[in-house]
Write a protein that holds these residues in place. Sequence first.
Motif, PDB file in Angstrom:
ATOM      1  N   ALA A 145       0.836  -1.206   0.000  1.00  0.00           N
ATOM      2  CA  ALA A 145       0.000   0.000   0.000  1.00  0.00           C
ATOM      3  C   ALA A 145       0.868   1.252   0.000  1.00  0.00           C
ATOM      4  CB  ALA A 145      -0.913  -0.007   1.220  1.00  0.00           C
ATOM      5  N   VAL A 158       5.852   2.837  -6.015  1.00  0.00           N
ATOM      6  CA  VAL A 158       4.929   2.507  -7.097  1.00  0.00           C
ATOM      7  C   VAL A 158       5.696   1.944  -8.288  1.00  0.00           C
ATOM      8  CG1 VAL A 158       3.297   3.476  -8.763  1.00  0.00           C
ATOM      9  CG2 VAL A 158       3.238   4.226  -6.372  1.00  0.00           C
ATOM     10  N   ARG A 173       2.374  -0.147 -13.565  1.00  0.00           N
ATOM     11  CA  ARG A 173       1.020  -0.389 -13.063  1.00  0.00           C
ATOM     12  C   ARG A 173       0.197   0.886 -12.889  1.00  0.00           C
ATOM     13  NH1 ARG A 173       0.194  -5.386 -12.159  1.00  0.00           N
ATOM     14  NH2 ARG A 173       1.871  -6.824 -11.793  1.00  0.00           N
ATOM     15  N   ALA A 203      -7.306   4.413  -1.311  1.00  0.00           N
ATOM     16  CA  ALA A 203      -7.497   3.144  -2.014  1.00  0.00           C
ATOM     17  C   ALA A 203      -8.984   2.849  -2.165  1.00  0.00           C
ATOM     18  CB  ALA A 203      -6.819   2.012  -1.258  1.00  0.00           C
ATOM     19  N   GLY A 228      -8.206  -2.149  -1.807  1.00  0.00           N
ATOM     20  CA  GLY A 228      -6.784  -1.919  -2.036  1.00  0.00           C
ATOM     21  C   GLY A 228      -6.309  -2.324  -3.419  1.00  0.00           C
ATOM     22  N   GLU A 276      -5.229   1.958  -6.041  1.00  0.00           N
ATOM     23  CA  GLU A 276      -4.766   3.037  -5.177  1.00  0.00           C
ATOM     24  C   GLU A 276      -4.699   4.308  -6.017  1.00  0.00           C
ATOM     25  OE1 GLU A 276      -1.871   1.681  -1.922  1.00  0.00           O
ATOM     26  OE2 GLU A 276      -1.307   0.554  -3.718  1.00  0.00           O
ATOM     27  N   ARG A 335      -2.671   0.172 -10.037  1.00  0.00           N
ATOM     28  CA  ARG A 335      -3.274  -1.149  -9.866  1.00  0.00           C
ATOM     29  C   ARG A 335      -2.340  -1.998  -9.014  1.00  0.00           C
ATOM     30  NH1 ARG A 335      -2.917  -5.907 -12.448  1.00  0.00           N
ATOM     31  NH2 ARG A 335      -1.571  -5.048 -14.040  1.00  0.00           N
ATOM     32  N   SER A 336      -2.856  -2.478  -7.916  1.00  0.00           N
ATOM     33  CA  SER A 336      -2.039  -3.271  -6.996  1.00  0.00           C
ATOM     34  C   SER A 336      -2.140  -4.745  -7.347  1.00  0.00           C
ATOM     35  CB  SER A 336      -2.512  -3.052  -5.550  1.00  0.00           C
ATOM     36  OG  SER A 336      -1.782  -3.876  -4.680  1.00  0.00           O
ATOM     37  N   GLU A 396      -1.107  -7.275  -5.606  1.00  0.00           N
ATOM     38  CA  GLU A 396      -1.285  -8.131  -4.428  1.00  0.00           C
ATOM     39  C   GLU A 396      -2.723  -8.195  -3.967  1.00  0.00           C
ATOM     40  OE1 GLU A 396       1.093  -5.325  -3.522  1.00  0.00           O
ATOM     41  OE2 GLU A 396       2.684  -6.373  -4.578  1.00  0.00           O
TER      42      GLU A 396
END
Length: 152
Positions: free
Chosen positions: A2, A78, A82, A113, A117, A120, A146-147, A149
Motif C-alpha cells: 500500500a 509505485v 502499473r 485506495a 486496495g 490506489e 493497480r495493486s 497483491e
Amino acid sequence: MAIDAGAIGTELPIVESTMEARRLRFFAKAIGETDPVYSDLEAARAAGHPDLPVPPTFLFGIELERPEPFGFLTDLGVDLRRILHGTQSFVYHSTAHAGDTLIARPRIADVYAKKGGALEFVVKETAVAAVDGSPIADLSTVIVVRSPEATA
C-alpha cells in the motif's frame, strides 16, 4: 504494498519554465486547436494579448521537464508499469503568454485506495504562478495504481 498515506502534503521539486512561442504553436497544432490566437502573433495581439497565449492544458506538461518527472511515484514504491492516468483538471486564474516564466509548485494532496486496495490513487496538486507570485492556474492530477497483491 500500500502507498503510505504519510506522503500526503509532500512537496515535490519546483519546476521553472519559460513559455516559448515555438512550443506553444506546436502544442496548439498537436491538440487540434484551430483558433489562430494560439499560433499567429498578429491574431493574438488583435485579440488583446501581448503575445501568444498558453493553450489550454499546456501547463500539465511543464512538470514533465524535470529529469525524473515520475520519480515521486517510484519514491512511494509505485511500479510505473502499473499506473494509469486517472483525471486532470485545471482552474485558471489568469492567462500566461509566450515569454513568461512560470513556477510550478507540486505537492501530493491525497492518497487513498478503493476496491479493497486493488486500486490506489495518488492526487497531485500543482500551483502555477508567474515569477512575481501572481497565480496563473491550479492543476490537479489523479494517478491510478493497480495493486497486483490485492484482490477486489
